[in-house]
Design an enzyme around this catalytic site. Structure first.
Site, PDB file in Angstrom:
ATOM      1  N   TYR A  14       7.083  14.980   3.055  1.00 10.90           N
ATOM      2  CA  TYR A  14       6.662  14.571   1.769  1.00 10.90           C
ATOM      3  C   TYR A  14       5.529  15.368   1.100  1.00 10.90           C
ATOM      4  CZ  TYR A  14       8.290  10.233   3.983  1.00 10.90           C
ATOM      5  OH  TYR A  14       9.366   9.332   4.390  1.00 10.90           O
ATOM      6  N   HIS A  19       3.662  11.122  -4.385  1.00  9.80           N
ATOM      7  CA  HIS A  19       2.808  10.114  -3.656  1.00  9.80           C
ATOM      8  C   HIS A  19       1.654  10.805  -3.128  1.00  9.80           C
ATOM      9  CE1 HIS A  19       2.867   5.993  -2.923  1.00  9.80           C
ATOM     10  NE2 HIS A  19       3.437   5.769  -2.364  1.00  9.80           N
ATOM     11  N   TYR A  65       1.635   6.078   7.621  1.00 11.84           N
ATOM     12  CA  TYR A  65       2.333   6.121   6.349  1.00 11.84           C
ATOM     13  C   TYR A  65       1.316   5.256   5.341  1.00 11.84           C
ATOM     14  CZ  TYR A  65       6.132   8.621   8.372  1.00 11.84           C
ATOM     15  OH  TYR A  65       6.965   9.505   8.883  1.00 11.84           O
ATOM     16  N   ASN A  67       1.453   2.611   3.385  1.00  9.68           N
ATOM     17  CA  ASN A  67       1.512   1.258   3.519  1.00  9.68           C
ATOM     18  C   ASN A  67       0.457   0.828   4.463  1.00  9.68           C
ATOM     19  OD1 ASN A  67       3.301   1.801   5.359  1.00  9.68           O
ATOM     20  ND2 ASN A  67       4.781   0.058   4.822  1.00  9.68           N
ATOM     21  N   ASP A  92      -2.420   8.384  -6.342  1.00  9.29           N
ATOM     22  CA  ASP A  92      -1.204   8.570  -7.422  1.00  9.29           C
ATOM     23  C   ASP A  92      -1.096   7.282  -8.282  1.00  9.29           C
ATOM     24  OD1 ASP A  92      -0.064   7.652  -4.871  1.00  9.29           O
ATOM     25  OD2 ASP A  92       1.657   7.236  -6.213  1.00  9.29           O
ATOM     26  N   ASN A 113       0.992   0.453  -2.418  1.00 10.41           N
ATOM     27  CA  ASN A 113       0.984   0.025  -1.043  1.00 10.41           C
ATOM     28  C   ASN A 113      -0.188   0.279  -0.248  1.00 10.41           C
ATOM     29  OD1 ASN A 113       3.271  -1.952  -1.366  1.00 10.41           O
ATOM     30  ND2 ASN A 113       4.658  -0.116  -0.959  1.00 10.41           N
TER      31      ASN A 113
END
Length: 188
Positions: A14, A19, A65, A67, A92, A113
């Site tokens: 990632y 994100h 993560y 969320n 973001d 989220n």
């Protein structure tokens, strides 16, 4: 300002995604301040403490993560007795074009989220946000794929310019001078 949180997802896969704009911002600030973010198990995050004007300022990258970002934020806030109005969350923003950056107090969560979980964990939406534009894919069904992939070369350049521009006003934010920070950031 006592806590600056950059949002993103942990892990190499990632690292360069849209994100993770919040992680990039925090990494740039840590470099500027010559501090190193270190793992902190009790907050499930990477953290660094900076002393400015005899007060502590925390930099935080949740290692949950996206969320579940609120778990790290709330844990650090409880431990150090930091109030929501002393927090800035960098994230973001689909609703802003790449290259755009906006500073905002409270308000809606825009379907983000990470923001949703932070608001749920803190029990309020009343905290500062620095919104880094990444653009929108156009179709709602493409959003997850879009945010979890790296931007193209031109988009990346624009996002990095927005990050650089917003870092120029970070000292105003740290001092709590949000009106001047917004004026400088939002004025062309």
């Amino acid at each position: 300002m006592k806590l600056i949180v950059g949002l993103g997802n942990p892990g190499k896969e990632y690292e360069h995604t849209r994100h993770n704009a919040g992680f990039v911002w925090i990494d740039c600030l840590a470099d500027e301040l010559k501090v190193t973010l270190r793992p902190e198990a009790r907050f499930n995050a990477l953290c660094a403490r900076v002393t400015m004007n005899s007060a502590d300022l925390w930099l935080l990258e949740p290692q949950t993560y996206m969320n579940r970002s609120g778990q790290s934020v709330a844990a650090l806030c409880r431990f150090y007795k930091i109030q929501p109005d002393e927090i800035l969350v960098i994230h973001d923003e689909l609703d802003l074009l790449p290259g755009a950056v906006k500073l905002k107090w409270g308000g809606g969560l825009g379907g983000h989220n990470g923001l949703k979980d932070i608001a749920a964990q803190l029990g309020t939406r009343d905290f500062w946000r620095l919104r880094i534009g990444i653009g929108h894919p156009g179709d709602r069904s493409d959003v997850v794929r879009f945010v979890l992939h790296p931007p193209g070369k031109e988009e990346s350049r624009l996002i990095n310019e927005a990050i650089d521009r917003s870092l120029q006003i970070w000292s105003l934010i740290a001092q709590g001078d949000f009106q001047t920070a917004m004026l400088k950031l939002h004025t062309k």
